[in-house]
Design a protein around this motif. Structure first.
Motif, PDB file in Angstrom:
ATOM      1  N   GLN A 127       0.971  -1.138   0.015  1.00 27.76           N
ATOM      2  CA  GLN A 127      -0.029  -0.136   0.051  1.00 27.76           C
ATOM      3  C   GLN A 127       0.929   1.230   0.082  1.00 27.76           C
ATOM      4  O   GLN A 127       1.582   1.498   0.917  1.00 27.76           O
ATOM      5  CB  GLN A 127      -0.690  -0.017   1.128  1.00 27.76           C
ATOM      6  N   GLY A 170      -1.928   7.181  -0.049  1.00 25.59           N
ATOM      7  CA  GLY A 170      -3.051   7.523  -0.795  1.00 25.59           C
ATOM      8  C   GLY A 170      -3.719   6.554  -1.887  1.00 25.59           C
ATOM      9  O   GLY A 170      -4.487   6.974  -2.490  1.00 25.59           O
ATOM     10  N   LYS A 171      -2.934   5.237  -2.077  1.00 24.31           N
ATOM     11  CA  LYS A 171      -3.540   4.267  -2.928  1.00 24.31           C
ATOM     12  C   LYS A 171      -3.844   3.140  -2.082  1.00 24.31           C
ATOM     13  O   LYS A 171      -3.969   2.984  -0.934  1.00 24.31           O
ATOM     14  CB  LYS A 171      -2.285   4.041  -3.742  1.00 24.31           C
ATOM     15  N   GLU A 172      -5.021   2.395  -2.788  1.00 26.46           N
ATOM     16  CA  GLU A 172      -5.541   1.284  -2.352  1.00 26.46           C
ATOM     17  C   GLU A 172      -4.467   0.033  -2.084  1.00 26.46           C
ATOM     18  O   GLU A 172      -3.510   0.243  -2.750  1.00 26.46           O
ATOM     19  CB  GLU A 172      -6.513   0.596  -3.138  1.00 26.46           C
ATOM     20  N   ARG A 173      -4.607  -0.842  -1.005  1.00 23.88           N
ATOM     21  CA  ARG A 173      -3.837  -1.874  -0.813  1.00 23.88           C
ATOM     22  C   ARG A 173      -3.822  -2.851  -2.122  1.00 23.88           C
ATOM     23  O   ARG A 173      -4.966  -3.202  -2.180  1.00 23.88           O
ATOM     24  CB  ARG A 173      -4.118  -2.575   0.326  1.00 23.88           C
ATOM     25  N   GLU A 174      -2.734  -3.046  -2.712  1.00 29.20           N
ATOM     26  CA  GLU A 174      -2.691  -3.991  -3.649  1.00 29.20           C
ATOM     27  C   GLU A 174      -2.114  -5.459  -3.727  1.00 29.20           C
ATOM     28  O   GLU A 174      -1.029  -5.456  -2.948  1.00 29.20           O
ATOM     29  CB  GLU A 174      -2.142  -3.001  -5.087  1.00 29.20           C
ATOM     30  N   GLU A 214       8.272   3.311  -7.941  1.00 25.12           N
ATOM     31  CA  GLU A 214       6.837   3.009  -8.083  1.00 25.12           C
ATOM     32  C   GLU A 214       6.613   1.704  -7.113  1.00 25.12           C
ATOM     33  O   GLU A 214       5.565   1.447  -6.505  1.00 25.12           O
ATOM     34  CB  GLU A 214       6.311   2.628  -9.255  1.00 25.12           C
ATOM     35  N   ALA A 234       6.228   1.435  -0.930  1.00 26.89           N
ATOM     36  CA  ALA A 234       5.218   1.189  -0.198  1.00 26.89           C
ATOM     37  C   ALA A 234       5.245   0.480   1.028  1.00 26.89           C
ATOM     38  O   ALA A 234       6.510  -0.102   1.370  1.00 26.89           O
ATOM     39  CB  ALA A 234       4.210   0.342  -1.070  1.00 26.89           C
TER      40      ALA A 234
END
Length: 126
Positions: A39, A42-46, A92, A95
């Motif tokens: 994660q 500001g982003k969803e857990r992927e 990128e 996380a």
């Protein structure tokens, strides 16, 4: 109950490699598959990847295929280890990385996972 503890995160530069470890204890041997999620702020857990309870089958997200690999070491009776080898890191990939356990296989939704660790931070600079 299943307990999960992640280690191995840290700072890296683009192109570097890191290996994350997930120590799994408790009832993990009884059919639990283990996955890695991440994660970013500001982003969803992927979903990143998963390994089956037997360790013979793995699945990786398209975004990390060819760079990451996942493996499982059934170790001793008290604890198992699941590893996420991350190569060719990019910014990128920055996380918080979590391992998670589920009796379901081939699931990429976080809602399908029952147990979670606290996460380990990976930060990649350019």
């Amino acid at each position: 109950q299943v307990q999960l503890v992640e280690t191995g995160g840290g700072l890296a530069q683009a192109g570097d490699s890191l290996r994350l470890s997930c120590a799994a204890s408790g009832r993990i041997r009884i059919g639990y598959n283990v996955a890695w999620f991440r994660q970013a702020p500001g982003k969803e857990r992927e979903f990143v990847g998963a390994v089956s309870w037997s360790g013979t089958t793995t699945k990786l997200a398209d975004s990390v295929e060819g760079r990451f690999s996942i493996s499982r070491d059934n170790g001793d009776k008290a604890k198992e280890w699941v590893y996420l080898q991350m190569n060719s890191l990019t910014p990128e990939d920055t996380a918080l990385y979590y391992c998670a356990a589920s009796t379901y296989w081939n699931r990429v939704r976080k809602e399908d996972y029952e147990y979670w660790g606290q996460g380990t931070q990976v930060t990649v600079s350019s």
